[in-house]
Design an enzyme around this catalytic site. Structure first.
Site, PDB file in Angstrom:
ATOM      1  N   ASP A 143     -73.963 -49.668 -17.153  1.00 13.01           N
ATOM      2  CA  ASP A 143     -73.097 -48.581 -17.614  1.00 13.01           C
ATOM      3  C   ASP A 143     -73.858 -47.581 -18.482  1.00 13.01           C
ATOM      4  O   ASP A 143     -74.795 -47.954 -19.184  1.00 13.01           O
ATOM      5  CB  ASP A 143     -71.937 -49.192 -18.421  1.00 13.01           C
ATOM      6  CG  ASP A 143     -70.809 -48.204 -18.623  1.00 13.01           C
ATOM      7  OD1 ASP A 143     -70.772 -47.170 -17.925  1.00 13.01           O
ATOM      8  OD2 ASP A 143     -69.953 -48.467 -19.494  1.00 13.01           O
ATOM      9  N   GLY A 144     -73.421 -46.332 -18.444  1.00 12.55           N
ATOM     10  CA  GLY A 144     -73.967 -45.302 -19.334  1.00 12.55           C
ATOM     11  C   GLY A 144     -74.845 -44.271 -18.647  1.00 12.55           C
ATOM     12  O   GLY A 144     -75.460 -43.438 -19.328  1.00 12.55           O
ATOM     13  N   ASN A 145     -74.881 -44.288 -17.338  1.00 11.23           N
ATOM     14  CA  ASN A 145     -75.714 -43.306 -16.626  1.00 11.23           C
ATOM     15  C   ASN A 145     -75.289 -41.871 -16.932  1.00 11.23           C
ATOM     16  O   ASN A 145     -76.127 -41.001 -17.181  1.00 11.23           O
ATOM     17  CB  ASN A 145     -75.599 -43.510 -15.105  1.00 11.23           C
ATOM     18  CG  ASN A 145     -76.175 -44.829 -14.647  1.00 11.23           C
ATOM     19  OD1 ASN A 145     -76.832 -45.510 -15.415  1.00 11.23           O
ATOM     20  ND2 ASN A 145     -75.934 -45.173 -13.397  1.00 11.23           N
ATOM     21  N   GLY A 146     -73.973 -41.646 -16.896  1.00 11.86           N
ATOM     22  CA  GLY A 146     -73.453 -40.294 -17.121  1.00 11.86           C
ATOM     23  C   GLY A 146     -73.772 -39.801 -18.525  1.00 11.86           C
ATOM     24  O   GLY A 146     -74.250 -38.679 -18.718  1.00 11.86           O
ATOM     25  N   ARG A 147     -73.539 -40.684 -19.519  1.00 13.34           N
ATOM     26  CA  ARG A 147     -73.800 -40.283 -20.912  1.00 13.34           C
ATOM     27  C   ARG A 147     -75.287 -40.043 -21.151  1.00 13.34           C
ATOM     28  O   ARG A 147     -75.679 -39.112 -21.855  1.00 13.34           O
ATOM     29  CB  ARG A 147     -73.268 -41.345 -21.885  1.00 13.34           C
ATOM     30  CG  ARG A 147     -71.787 -41.188 -22.173  1.00 13.34           C
ATOM     31  CD  ARG A 147     -71.208 -42.429 -22.770  1.00 13.34           C
ATOM     32  NE  ARG A 147     -71.062 -43.461 -21.760  1.00 13.34           N
ATOM     33  CZ  ARG A 147     -70.931 -44.758 -22.029  1.00 13.34           C
ATOM     34  NH1 ARG A 147     -70.946 -45.180 -23.273  1.00 13.34           N
ATOM     35  NH2 ARG A 147     -70.772 -45.619 -21.057  1.00 13.34           N
ATOM     36  N   ASN A 167     -64.534 -46.501  -8.304  1.00  9.69           N
ATOM     37  CA  ASN A 167     -65.494 -45.387  -8.368  1.00  9.69           C
ATOM     38  C   ASN A 167     -65.247 -44.297  -7.320  1.00  9.69           C
ATOM     39  O   ASN A 167     -65.739 -43.178  -7.459  1.00  9.69           O
ATOM     40  CB  ASN A 167     -66.943 -45.890  -8.250  1.00  9.69           C
ATOM     41  CG  ASN A 167     -67.469 -46.540  -9.525  1.00  9.69           C
ATOM     42  OD1 ASN A 167     -68.375 -47.373  -9.488  1.00  9.69           O
ATOM     43  ND2 ASN A 167     -66.906 -46.165 -10.683  1.00  9.69           N
ATOM     44  N   ARG A 178     -64.111 -40.770  -8.465  1.00  3.19           N
ATOM     45  CA  ARG A 178     -64.999 -39.774  -9.087  1.00  3.19           C
ATOM     46  C   ARG A 178     -65.133 -38.556  -8.180  1.00  3.19           C
ATOM     47  O   ARG A 178     -64.842 -38.638  -6.979  1.00  3.19           O
ATOM     48  CB  ARG A 178     -66.373 -40.402  -9.330  1.00  3.19           C
ATOM     49  CG  ARG A 178     -66.282 -41.513 -10.331  1.00  3.19           C
ATOM     50  CD  ARG A 178     -67.622 -42.008 -10.750  1.00  3.19           C
ATOM     51  NE  ARG A 178     -67.427 -42.988 -11.801  1.00  3.19           N
ATOM     52  CZ  ARG A 178     -68.330 -43.311 -12.705  1.00  3.19           C
ATOM     53  NH1 ARG A 178     -69.511 -42.735 -12.706  1.00  3.19           N
ATOM     54  NH2 ARG A 178     -68.068 -44.200 -13.627  1.00  3.19           N
ATOM     55  N   ARG A 237     -73.668 -56.175 -20.394  1.00  2.00           N
ATOM     56  CA  ARG A 237     -73.117 -54.834 -20.200  1.00  2.00           C
ATOM     57  C   ARG A 237     -73.823 -53.887 -21.147  1.00  2.00           C
ATOM     58  O   ARG A 237     -73.915 -54.143 -22.346  1.00  2.00           O
ATOM     59  CB  ARG A 237     -71.617 -54.784 -20.451  1.00  2.00           C
ATOM     60  CG  ARG A 237     -71.086 -53.378 -20.126  1.00  2.00           C
ATOM     61  CD  ARG A 237     -69.610 -53.218 -20.261  1.00  2.00           C
ATOM     62  NE  ARG A 237     -69.230 -51.897 -19.777  1.00  2.00           N
ATOM     63  CZ  ARG A 237     -68.184 -51.620 -19.045  1.00  2.00           C
ATOM     64  NH1 ARG A 237     -67.367 -52.581 -18.691  1.00  2.00           N
ATOM     65  NH2 ARG A 237     -67.934 -50.382 -18.662  1.00  2.00           N
TER      66      ARG A 237
HETATM   67  C1  FPP Z   1     -71.997 -46.435 -14.677  1.00  2.00           C
HETATM   68  O1  FPP Z   1     -72.399 -45.287 -15.359  1.00  2.00           O
HETATM   69  C2  FPP Z   1     -72.758 -46.626 -13.489  1.00  2.00           C
HETATM   70  C3  FPP Z   1     -72.298 -46.536 -12.222  1.00  2.00           C
HETATM   71  C4  FPP Z   1     -70.908 -46.147 -11.874  1.00  2.00           C
HETATM   72  C5  FPP Z   1     -73.128 -46.806 -11.079  1.00  2.00           C
HETATM   73  C6  FPP Z   1     -74.331 -47.649 -11.259  1.00  2.00           C
HETATM   74  C7  FPP Z   1     -75.323 -47.104 -10.358  1.00  2.00           C
HETATM   75  C8  FPP Z   1     -76.649 -47.065 -10.539  1.00  2.00           C
HETATM   76  C9  FPP Z   1     -77.363 -47.705 -11.664  1.00  2.00           C
HETATM   77  C10 FPP Z   1     -77.422 -46.279  -9.573  1.00  2.00           C
HETATM   78  C11 FPP Z   1     -78.273 -47.039  -8.711  1.00  2.00           C
HETATM   79  C12 FPP Z   1     -77.663 -48.228  -8.140  1.00  2.00           C
HETATM   80  C13 FPP Z   1     -78.214 -48.898  -7.146  1.00  2.00           C
HETATM   81  C14 FPP Z   1     -77.627 -50.207  -6.704  1.00  2.00           C
HETATM   82  C15 FPP Z   1     -79.435 -48.381  -6.489  1.00  2.00           C
HETATM   83  P1  FPP Z   1     -71.351 -44.147 -15.620  1.00  2.00           P
HETATM   84  O2  FPP Z   1     -71.596 -43.080 -14.604  1.00  2.00           O
HETATM   85  O3  FPP Z   1     -69.984 -44.726 -15.631  1.00  2.00           O
HETATM   86  O4  FPP Z   1     -71.800 -43.651 -17.022  1.00  2.00           O
HETATM   87  P2  FPP Z   1     -70.852 -43.118 -18.208  1.00  2.00           P
HETATM   88  O5  FPP Z   1     -69.989 -44.269 -18.611  1.00  2.00           O
HETATM   89  O6  FPP Z   1     -71.845 -42.729 -19.254  1.00  2.00           O
HETATM   90  O7  FPP Z   1     -70.100 -41.958 -17.651  1.00  2.00           O
END
Ligand code: FPP
Length: 245
Positions: free
Chosen positions: A20-24, A68, A71, A186
């Site tokens: 978790d946290g890719n977007g942030r 998801n 989104r 997590r």
């Molecule tokens: C949550 O971050 C992450 C995801 C919804 C997807 C996870 C995907 C990856 C790590 C990309 C690559 C995956 C593979 C299997 C190659 P978020 O977007 O909810 O972040 P946020 O909570 O900060 O918005």
């Protein structure tokens, strides 16, 4: 191999991650959210190598949940492409060379494009005989949906109600060959399970870290395993040496 002070006899058999946290992470750098997923894929590859180094036999990641799809279309398309092009094409060969077996859990329903299913099947087939580690990718996965699907399968098989017990449900989960996770991690400072492996994690140790997933590296995995080893697992018993009933 130097295990960094970790006890080689208490390496968890199965570690699962909510990435978790890719977007942030992306927003903090002034980048579009999609760049966070690209960086998240790098982090996943490093963490998987770290799991291999530690001799963790099963490593599972939550790549895409049944929720998801809500989104924005552009982000969903990007995520599908990252998973299909990076993980299932480029990384697939690297993981294969490392002896990693790739598997998938989740619903194979109409929402998953056929070309993605095809790549998933190809990656699973290519790597099925590998034994160094099993990397399971939870894709279009939801824990409640998994339990519903298991119960549906039992009903379809005509199993009578009195024969439906925990073992019967466990045998009908998406991949019954995978042991329950010992440790669930997590990232990003969120303290939720978000419908991830809810049946399987009944006795798992949970480790939460503030690190955003794209910054997660094998050192962070070791840190989580260290925390795991410091815990006293009793499985509802008084003696930590006994397993769950
Ligand atoms: C949550 O971050 C992450 C995801 C919804 C997807 C996870 C995907 C990856 C790590 C990309 C690559 C995956 C593979 C299997 C190659 P978020 O977007 O909810 O972040 P946020 O909570 O900060 O918005």
């Amino acid at each position: 191999m130097d295990l960094d002070g970790l006890d080689p006899h208490r390496i968890p058999r199965h570690v699962a991650c909510v990435m978790d946290g890719n977007g942030r992470w992306a927003t903090k750098q002034g980048l579009p959210r999609t760049e966070g997923h690209r960086a998240g894929e790098e982090a996943l590859f490093d963490a998987a190598q770290g799991a291999l180094e530690l001799g963790i036999p099963y490593f599972t990641v939550y790549a895409f949940s049944t929720e998801n799809w809500r989104r924005p279309g552009e982000e969903v398309r990007f995520l599908l492409n990252v998973i299909a092009d990076q993980l299932l094409t480029r990384r697939r060969d690297d993981l294969h060379a490392l002896g990693v077996r790739i598997r998938f859990i989740g619903r194979r329903d109409w929402r998953v494009p056929r070309w993605v299913l095809k790549r998933m099947d190809e990656a699973a087939r290519l790597t099925e005989r590998n034994t160094a580690m099993t990397l399971t990718v939870a894709f279009n996965y939801g824990g409640r949906a998994e339990i519903v699907d298991a119960v549906r399968a039992l009903v379809e098989e005509g199993v009578p109600a009195r024969k439906i017990d925990e073992k019967a449900i466990a045998r009908h989960l998406y991949d019954p060959s995978i042991p329950d996770p010992d440790l669930v991690i997590r990232t990003s400072g969120e303290y939720r399970i978000s419908n991830f492996l809810i049946w399987e994690l009944a006795y798992s140790e949970l480790v939460f870290t503030d690190v955003l997933w794209p910054d997660f590296r094998r050192e962070n995995l070791r840190e989580a395993v260290r925390e795991f080893q410091a815990r006293d697992r009793r499985f509802g018993n008084t003696d930590s040496r006994r397993g769950p009933d």
